[in-house]
Design a protein around this motif. Structure first.
Motif, PDB file in Angstrom:
ATOM      1  N   CYS A 127      63.169 107.949 -16.660  1.00  0.00           N
ATOM      2  CA  CYS A 127      63.332 108.122 -18.131  1.00  0.00           C
ATOM      3  C   CYS A 127      64.178 107.483 -18.395  1.00  0.00           C
ATOM      4  O   CYS A 127      65.582 107.747 -18.137  1.00  0.00           O
ATOM      5  CB  CYS A 127      63.411 109.233 -17.275  1.00  0.00           C
ATOM      6  N   THR A 128      64.135 107.175 -19.533  1.00  0.00           N
ATOM      7  CA  THR A 128      65.277 105.456 -20.189  1.00  0.00           C
ATOM      8  C   THR A 128      65.470 106.144 -21.282  1.00  0.00           C
ATOM      9  O   THR A 128      64.969 106.173 -22.167  1.00  0.00           O
ATOM     10  CB  THR A 128      64.283 104.120 -20.050  1.00  0.00           C
ATOM     11  N   PHE A 129      66.840 106.010 -21.578  1.00  0.00           N
ATOM     12  CA  PHE A 129      67.215 106.440 -23.126  1.00  0.00           C
ATOM     13  C   PHE A 129      68.236 105.375 -23.823  1.00  0.00           C
ATOM     14  O   PHE A 129      68.416 104.293 -23.017  1.00  0.00           O
ATOM     15  CB  PHE A 129      68.292 107.702 -23.615  1.00  0.00           C
ATOM     16  N   PHE A 130      67.375 104.838 -24.823  1.00  0.00           N
ATOM     17  CA  PHE A 130      68.412 103.019 -25.864  1.00  0.00           C
ATOM     18  C   PHE A 130      69.426 103.769 -26.144  1.00  0.00           C
ATOM     19  O   PHE A 130      69.375 104.793 -27.206  1.00  0.00           O
ATOM     20  CB  PHE A 130      67.208 102.609 -25.947  1.00  0.00           C
ATOM     21  N   VAL A 131      70.754 103.448 -26.263  1.00  0.00           N
ATOM     22  CA  VAL A 131      71.874 104.407 -26.510  1.00  0.00           C
ATOM     23  C   VAL A 131      72.282 102.823 -27.310  1.00  0.00           C
ATOM     24  O   VAL A 131      72.165 101.680 -27.233  1.00  0.00           O
ATOM     25  CB  VAL A 131      72.754 105.120 -26.350  1.00  0.00           C
ATOM     26  N   GLU A 132      73.088 103.354 -28.842  1.00  0.00           N
ATOM     27  CA  GLU A 132      74.045 102.522 -29.526  1.00  0.00           C
ATOM     28  C   GLU A 132      74.877 102.297 -29.200  1.00  0.00           C
ATOM     29  O   GLU A 132      75.542 100.948 -28.653  1.00  0.00           O
ATOM     30  CB  GLU A 132      74.350 103.206 -30.810  1.00  0.00           C
ATOM     31  N   GLU A 133      75.977 103.023 -27.801  1.00  0.00           N
ATOM     32  CA  GLU A 133      77.509 103.307 -27.764  1.00  0.00           C
ATOM     33  C   GLU A 133      76.867 103.789 -26.583  1.00  0.00           C
ATOM     34  O   GLU A 133      77.113 104.922 -26.331  1.00  0.00           O
ATOM     35  CB  GLU A 133      78.594 103.077 -28.517  1.00  0.00           C
ATOM     36  N   LEU A 134      76.808 103.321 -24.897  1.00  0.00           N
ATOM     37  CA  LEU A 134      76.665 104.231 -23.564  1.00  0.00           C
ATOM     38  C   LEU A 134      77.683 104.442 -23.396  1.00  0.00           C
ATOM     39  O   LEU A 134      77.713 105.209 -23.032  1.00  0.00           O
ATOM     40  CB  LEU A 134      76.766 102.391 -22.754  1.00  0.00           C
ATOM     41  N   ALA A 135      78.882 104.065 -24.288  1.00  0.00           N
ATOM     42  CA  ALA A 135      80.128 104.817 -23.436  1.00  0.00           C
ATOM     43  C   ALA A 135      80.319 106.178 -23.763  1.00  0.00           C
ATOM     44  O   ALA A 135      80.958 106.988 -24.085  1.00  0.00           O
ATOM     45  CB  ALA A 135      81.266 104.144 -24.452  1.00  0.00           C
ATOM     46  N   SER A 136      79.860 105.917 -25.402  1.00  0.00           N
ATOM     47  CA  SER A 136      79.641 107.754 -26.189  1.00  0.00           C
ATOM     48  C   SER A 136      78.677 109.229 -24.982  1.00  0.00           C
ATOM     49  O   SER A 136      78.571 109.757 -25.981  1.00  0.00           O
ATOM     50  CB  SER A 136      79.526 107.510 -27.270  1.00  0.00           C
ATOM     51  N   VAL A 137      77.902 108.460 -24.149  1.00  0.00           N
ATOM     52  CA  VAL A 137      76.778 108.912 -23.679  1.00  0.00           C
ATOM     53  C   VAL A 137      77.995 110.120 -22.624  1.00  0.00           C
ATOM     54  O   VAL A 137      78.552 109.217 -21.557  1.00  0.00           O
ATOM     55  CB  VAL A 137      76.355 108.579 -22.814  1.00  0.00           C
ATOM     56  N   ASP A 138      77.540 111.522 -22.525  1.00  0.00           N
ATOM     57  CA  ASP A 138      78.151 111.950 -21.318  1.00  0.00           C
ATOM     58  C   ASP A 138      76.515 112.263 -20.404  1.00  0.00           C
ATOM     59  O   ASP A 138      76.180 113.352 -20.818  1.00  0.00           O
ATOM     60  CB  ASP A 138      78.323 113.119 -22.083  1.00  0.00           C
ATOM     61  N   VAL A 139      76.836 111.182 -19.513  1.00  0.00           N
ATOM     62  CA  VAL A 139      75.340 110.727 -18.548  1.00  0.00           C
ATOM     63  C   VAL A 139      75.782 111.969 -17.625  1.00  0.00           C
ATOM     64  O   VAL A 139      74.913 112.608 -17.003  1.00  0.00           O
ATOM     65  CB  VAL A 139      75.900 109.713 -17.563  1.00  0.00           C
ATOM     66  N   ALA A 140      76.860 112.990 -17.364  1.00  0.00           N
ATOM     67  CA  ALA A 140      77.263 114.291 -16.172  1.00  0.00           C
ATOM     68  C   ALA A 140      76.275 114.867 -16.650  1.00  0.00           C
ATOM     69  O   ALA A 140      76.085 116.237 -16.520  1.00  0.00           O
ATOM     70  CB  ALA A 140      78.448 114.160 -15.348  1.00  0.00           C
ATOM     71  N   VAL A 148      71.423  98.118 -25.460  1.00  0.00           N
ATOM     72  CA  VAL A 148      70.969  96.376 -25.351  1.00  0.00           C
ATOM     73  C   VAL A 148      72.008  95.460 -25.817  1.00  0.00           C
ATOM     74  O   VAL A 148      72.203  95.813 -27.251  1.00  0.00           O
ATOM     75  CB  VAL A 148      69.545  96.451 -25.970  1.00  0.00           C
ATOM     76  N   VAL A 149      72.555  94.512 -25.001  1.00  0.00           N
ATOM     77  CA  VAL A 149      73.663  94.050 -25.623  1.00  0.00           C
ATOM     78  C   VAL A 149      72.561  92.415 -25.950  1.00  0.00           C
ATOM     79  O   VAL A 149      73.634  92.300 -27.048  1.00  0.00           O
ATOM     80  CB  VAL A 149      74.115  92.770 -24.444  1.00  0.00           C
ATOM     81  N   ASP A 150      71.988  92.262 -25.582  1.00  0.00           N
ATOM     82  CA  ASP A 150      70.348  91.001 -26.268  1.00  0.00           C
ATOM     83  C   ASP A 150      69.198  91.119 -24.954  1.00  0.00           C
ATOM     84  O   ASP A 150      69.477  92.042 -24.495  1.00  0.00           O
ATOM     85  CB  ASP A 150      71.428  89.253 -25.957  1.00  0.00           C
ATOM     86  N   ARG A 151      68.903  89.587 -26.184  1.00  0.00           N
ATOM     87  CA  ARG A 151      67.217  90.373 -25.385  1.00  0.00           C
ATOM     88  C   ARG A 151      67.111  90.206 -24.002  1.00  0.00           C
ATOM     89  O   ARG A 151      66.079  90.570 -23.318  1.00  0.00           O
ATOM     90  CB  ARG A 151      66.245  89.528 -25.896  1.00  0.00           C
ATOM     91  N   SER A 152      68.269  89.654 -23.572  1.00  0.00           N
ATOM     92  CA  SER A 152      68.225  89.288 -21.749  1.00  0.00           C
ATOM     93  C   SER A 152      69.340  90.324 -21.537  1.00  0.00           C
ATOM     94  O   SER A 152      69.003  89.206 -20.345  1.00  0.00           O
ATOM     95  CB  SER A 152      68.418  87.481 -21.317  1.00  0.00           C
ATOM     96  N   HIS A 153      69.857  90.946 -21.630  1.00  0.00           N
ATOM     97  CA  HIS A 153      71.534  91.616 -20.875  1.00  0.00           C
ATOM     98  C   HIS A 153      71.454  93.071 -21.336  1.00  0.00           C
ATOM     99  O   HIS A 153      71.273  93.220 -22.965  1.00  0.00           O
ATOM    100  CB  HIS A 153      72.267  90.941 -21.871  1.00  0.00           C
ATOM    101  N   ILE A 154      71.275  93.328 -20.430  1.00  0.00           N
ATOM    102  CA  ILE A 154      71.777  95.364 -20.924  1.00  0.00           C
ATOM    103  C   ILE A 154      72.445  95.873 -19.836  1.00  0.00           C
ATOM    104  O   ILE A 154      72.959  95.111 -18.943  1.00  0.00           O
ATOM    105  CB  ILE A 154      70.380  95.957 -20.636  1.00  0.00           C
ATOM    106  N   ARG A 155      73.122  96.868 -20.711  1.00  0.00           N
ATOM    107  CA  ARG A 155      74.100  97.710 -20.574  1.00  0.00           C
ATOM    108  C   ARG A 155      73.559  98.636 -19.268  1.00  0.00           C
ATOM    109  O   ARG A 155      72.913  99.402 -20.199  1.00  0.00           O
ATOM    110  CB  ARG A 155      75.566  98.079 -20.569  1.00  0.00           C
ATOM    111  N   LEU A 156      73.338  99.275 -17.939  1.00  0.00           N
ATOM    112  CA  LEU A 156      72.955 100.912 -18.332  1.00  0.00           C
ATOM    113  C   LEU A 156      73.757 101.476 -17.012  1.00  0.00           C
ATOM    114  O   LEU A 156      74.595 101.636 -16.428  1.00  0.00           O
ATOM    115  CB  LEU A 156      71.954 100.465 -16.977  1.00  0.00           C
ATOM    116  N   ARG A 157      73.875 103.198 -17.404  1.00  0.00           N
ATOM    117  CA  ARG A 157      74.163 103.920 -17.247  1.00  0.00           C
ATOM    118  C   ARG A 157      73.329 104.739 -15.939  1.00  0.00           C
ATOM    119  O   ARG A 157      72.067 105.166 -17.378  1.00  0.00           O
ATOM    120  CB  ARG A 157      75.341 104.614 -17.296  1.00  0.00           C
ATOM    121  N   ILE A 158      73.253 105.612 -15.022  1.00  0.00           N
ATOM    122  CA  ILE A 158      72.540 106.053 -14.469  1.00  0.00           C
ATOM    123  C   ILE A 158      73.179 108.047 -13.834  1.00  0.00           C
ATOM    124  O   ILE A 158      73.841 108.046 -13.387  1.00  0.00           O
ATOM    125  CB  ILE A 158      72.005 105.548 -12.905  1.00  0.00           C
ATOM    126  N   TRP A 159      71.927 108.249 -14.451  1.00  0.00           N
ATOM    127  CA  TRP A 159      71.689 110.044 -13.610  1.00  0.00           C
ATOM    128  C   TRP A 159      70.722 109.568 -12.663  1.00  0.00           C
ATOM    129  O   TRP A 159      69.437 109.502 -12.995  1.00  0.00           O
ATOM    130  CB  TRP A 159      71.457 111.263 -14.283  1.00  0.00           C
TER     131      TRP A 159
END
Length: 259
Positions: free
Chosen positions: A146-159, A182-193
């Motif tokens: 299940c994948t969420f797309f967010v504006e700012e990864l650092a603000s997400v409380d993954v835990a 999404v950084v650009d069309r060929s680059h993403i940052r990902l955090r996972i639970w």
């Protein structure tokens, strides 16, 4: 072994009786009293491939696929056979692995499953926009994602958010949960639970699931660098066929443990 910080234990049971049970996997997965891992991969004899792999989570549950551990085992067995390619069987099917460079291995992870019943979900919904806050996507790479797309990864409380989504009634077998910037069309940052595991530094199958979701949404090109907390991997998907996962693997130590 590990792949961009996604650590796994490999046990070679070829020619032996498989002694690994749910209880043994839990004991080995305990980072304080055992060895500790994100996943455990057991190598078994196989008639139609170089080996069959069985995967365990640290909570003792079974999973059907693990991209990082598959690449790690492939690295070991290709060195053993002095070969640059190898075929391994998992519950996902036959997976072809290829050595790209000395420490870099690619695996054909198979086609993503996109129909709600195949993921599986407990009700018929649009898997490109689930009826959950944030409208995430869903797919299966052998395991549900299940994948969420967010504006700012650092603000997400993954835990906090991760386990709520993992155990949501929509997911009959629970789910891995991804948060993507999404950084650009060929680059993403990902955090996972991770289902049954918590927050890892990386995950091969989760990287694949996240990229599949981004391509389906029209946000990404067909080849994407996925930056996890532990480092990058590359995922390629043409939108139709197999997903290819490529990245480094590294052996950390070998030993014997009493089970």
């Amino acid at each position: 072994m590990h792949a961009h910080g996604d650590d796994f234990v490999v046990i070679d049971m070829r020619g032996k009786i498989d002694l690994i049970t749910s209880e043994v996997a839990r004991r080995l997965g305990d980072r304080n009293r055992g060895i500790g891992f994100n996943q455990l991969a057991v190598i078994l004899d196989c008639d139609d491939a170089a080996a069959r792999l069985r995967f365990w989570n640290p909570n003792g549950s079974v999973l059907d696929t693990c991209g990082s551990a598959t690449r790690g085992v492939a690295d070991m067995l290709m060195r053993e056979a002095n070969s640059s390619t190898i075929v391994l069987r998992t519950n996902r099917g036959l997976l072809t692995c290829t050595r790209e460079s000395e420490q870099c291995v690619s695996v054909d992870m198979g086609r993503p499953l996109l129909h709600w019943q195949d993921i599986p979900l407990t009700e018929e919904v649009d898997t490109n926009a689930l009826s959950l806050p944030g409208s995430p996507t869903a797919c299966s790479m052998g395991n549900p994602h299940c994948t969420f797309f967010v504006e700012e990864l650092a603000s997400v409380d993954v835990a906090t958010i991760g386990p709520k989504i993992e155990n949501h009634p929509l997911f009959g077998n629970k789910t891995n949960v991804h948060f993507v910037e999404v950084v650009d069309r060929s680059h993403i940052r990902l955090r996972i639970w991770e289902r049954g595991g918590g927050i890892p530094l990386g995950s091969g199958s989760c990287s694949c699931g996240a990229v599949v979701g981004g391509i389906r949404r029209g946000l990404l090109d067909d080849t994407v660098e996925v930056q996890c907390d532990g480092g990058p991997v590359k995922v390629h998907w043409d939108g139709v066929g197999s997903v290819f996962l490529t990245g480094p693997v590294e052996a950390v130590f070998c030993g014997t443990v009493a089970v």
